[in-house]
Design an enzyme around this catalytic site. Structure first.
Site: not given
Ligand code: SAJ
Length: 432
Positions: A215, A269
């Site tokens: 995780k 996360c």
């Molecule tokens: N972000 C960027 N650029 C990107 C992708 C995301 O700046 O290309 C930013 C987003 O704007 C946000 C942050 O990253 O601020 C996180 O967003 P996210 O969509 O990457 O992830 P979360 O936090 O919504 O969910 C993540 C997911 N983990 C992965 O993709 C590896 C999800 O599957 C998990 O269940 C979740 O964390 C968790 O609860 O751990």
């Protein structure tokens, strides 16, 4: 384990993960009790409503509450399966805090009986599931716990991390593969038979420690890759190149897949979990630690960029578009957008206008500032500077002619048609 209709499940924690999980299990016909320490959350769920914004969750919760398969309480009750979905924040020094997990385990101990299964879903440092086992062993010496002696244990304990993406939770709860780590293989098998009731994705078993590290690895992977994109955005600004174009072009290579830069990384996360690895192995994690610092540093960089724009245009009202940590959700936890907007509001007061369709009032971070919450149409009418902090669909839909004559800082790259203003950095653009 009992059949669907007889199965009793307790889900501890009715947050972004616990409530959807409880509702999905209740839909299978199992009797689910959601336990939460917050009275208002319990009351909301028992009235068939939801306290969080998530696609289709309101209809599902009202259905299972009306059918009588989901109810909520502040008080735990006996069950066959206990699912722990409570927060695991970190303390000031980035040390993981598993206090809520241990508190949940302590309350489970009061109703635990032979034959029960306990599953931890909260993101946790490696070794936490064993700590839960040790705590239960000390609180309930009458029950044999797994992995402690050669004897057949009375209870099963497993770790199965949630992996769902906010905005797609109900889909991903069913379709994603699950990693199920048992304290012993037998524990993993018991947890597996539980998840098989509602998961369509593959359920893969392993040890609790491997599942815990898996995780943390998933979220650290994403953080490191976003840090690469954010670092590129800084280089591109210095070089006078459009980072979004460079990424689009580079991603045409069959083995390159660069993520998107932004104002930093938010949510509870990805901005948190990598620290669990850094804290556990400080000497082995220079890359993971640096990625965290690069992503946090990007937020400070955006604050400095906007501050320079505002200072250069005295009196011009500024629209900050978005406060959520990412697009189309109402979750402001660890949000870089909120951090940027609050820093600007503290410095520039009433010139700062916030547009956030998912907020009915400004969050506490704006207390004491004179910033105001306005709608998107008012922002277009009144603000000469627009700063895109979140890529909500409603902001994407603003056409070029409505941005005409405005200074724009687009940290999310949602307006590729925004013309560049000669002499500005590539990210700061002025419509002609
Ligand atoms: N972000 C960027 N650029 C990107 C992708 C995301 O700046 O290309 C930013 C987003 O704007 C946000 C942050 O990253 O601020 C996180 O967003 P996210 O969509 O990457 O992830 P979360 O936090 O919504 O969910 C993540 C997911 N983990 C992965 O993709 C590896 C999800 O599957 C998990 O269940 C979740 O964390 C968790 O609860 O751990």
């Amino acid at each position: 384990m009992a059949s669907d209709t007889e199965l009793n499940v307790v889900v501890l924690g009715l947050g972004y993960i616990g409530l959807p999980t409880a509702a999905v299990i209740a839909r299978t016909g199992a009797q689910v009790l959601g336990v939460d320490v917050t009275e208002s959350v319990v009351d909301t769920v028992n009235s068939g409503k939801v306290h969080i914004e998530e696609v289709d969750l309101d209809g599902l919760v009202s259905g299972v509450v009306a059918r009588g398969t989901l109810r909520a309480s502040t008080v735990i009750a006996p069950a066959d399966v206990f699912v722990i979905a409570v927060p695991t924040p970190f303390d000031a020094d980035h040390a993981p805090n598993i206090g809520y997990v241990l508190k949940a385990a302590t309350s489970i101990a009061t109703v635990l009986k032979a034959g029960d299964t306990i599953i931890l879903e909260s993101t946790s440092p490696v070794g936490t599931t064993e700590k839960v086992r040790d705590l239960l062993a000390s609180l309930r010496p009458d029950l044999r716990v797994p992995g402690k002696s050669g004897e057949q244990p009375d209870i099963a304990i497993a770790y199965c991390p949630e992996r769902v993406l906010p905005g797609r939770i109900l889909v991903e709860l069913i379709d994603n593969d699950r990693v199920i780590g048992g304290i012993t293989p037998r524990c993993a098998r018991k947890a597996l038979s539980f998840y098989k009731r509602f998961v369509r994705g593959a359920c893969v078993t392993t040890t609790a420690r491997a599942a815990e590290m898996t995780k943390l690895t998933e979220n650290a992977f994403r953080d490191v890759n976003i840090a690469f994109a954010n670092e590129l955005s800084l280089i591109a600004d210095t070089m006078g190149v459009d980072v979004w174009e460079v990424i689009r072009l580079a991603n045409r290579h069959p083995r390159v897949n660069i993520l998107s830069p932004g104002p930093g990384v938010g949510g509870h996360c990805i901005a948190v979990d990598p620290w669990f690895l850094v804290h556990a192995a400080p000497d082995q994690t220079p890359l993971i630690r640096t990625a965290r610092e690069v992503n946090d540093g990007k937020t400070d960089h955006v604050i400095a960029q906007v501050t320079a724009m505002i200072a250069a245009s005295p009196g011009v009202p500024v629209a900050c578009l978005g406060l959520a940590f990412k697009a189309n959700i109402d979750d402001f936890r660890e949000s870089p957008a909120l951090k940027v907007a609050a820093a600007l509001a503290a410095r520039f007061g009433e010139r700062i206008r916030i547009v956030e369709p998912y907020a009915t009032q400004l969050p506490a971070a704006f207390d004491g500032s004179r910033a105001t919450l306005i709608d998107v149409d008012t922002a277009i009418e009144t603000c000469g500077i627009m700063v895109v902090l979140v890529d909500h669909d409603i902001f994407r839909s603003i056409p070029l002619e409505e941005r005409s004559g405005k200074q724009v800082l687009d940290t999310r790259g949602i307006w590729p048609d925004q013309p560049r203003h000669a002499g500005s950095t590539p990210a700061i653009r002025l419509a002609s």
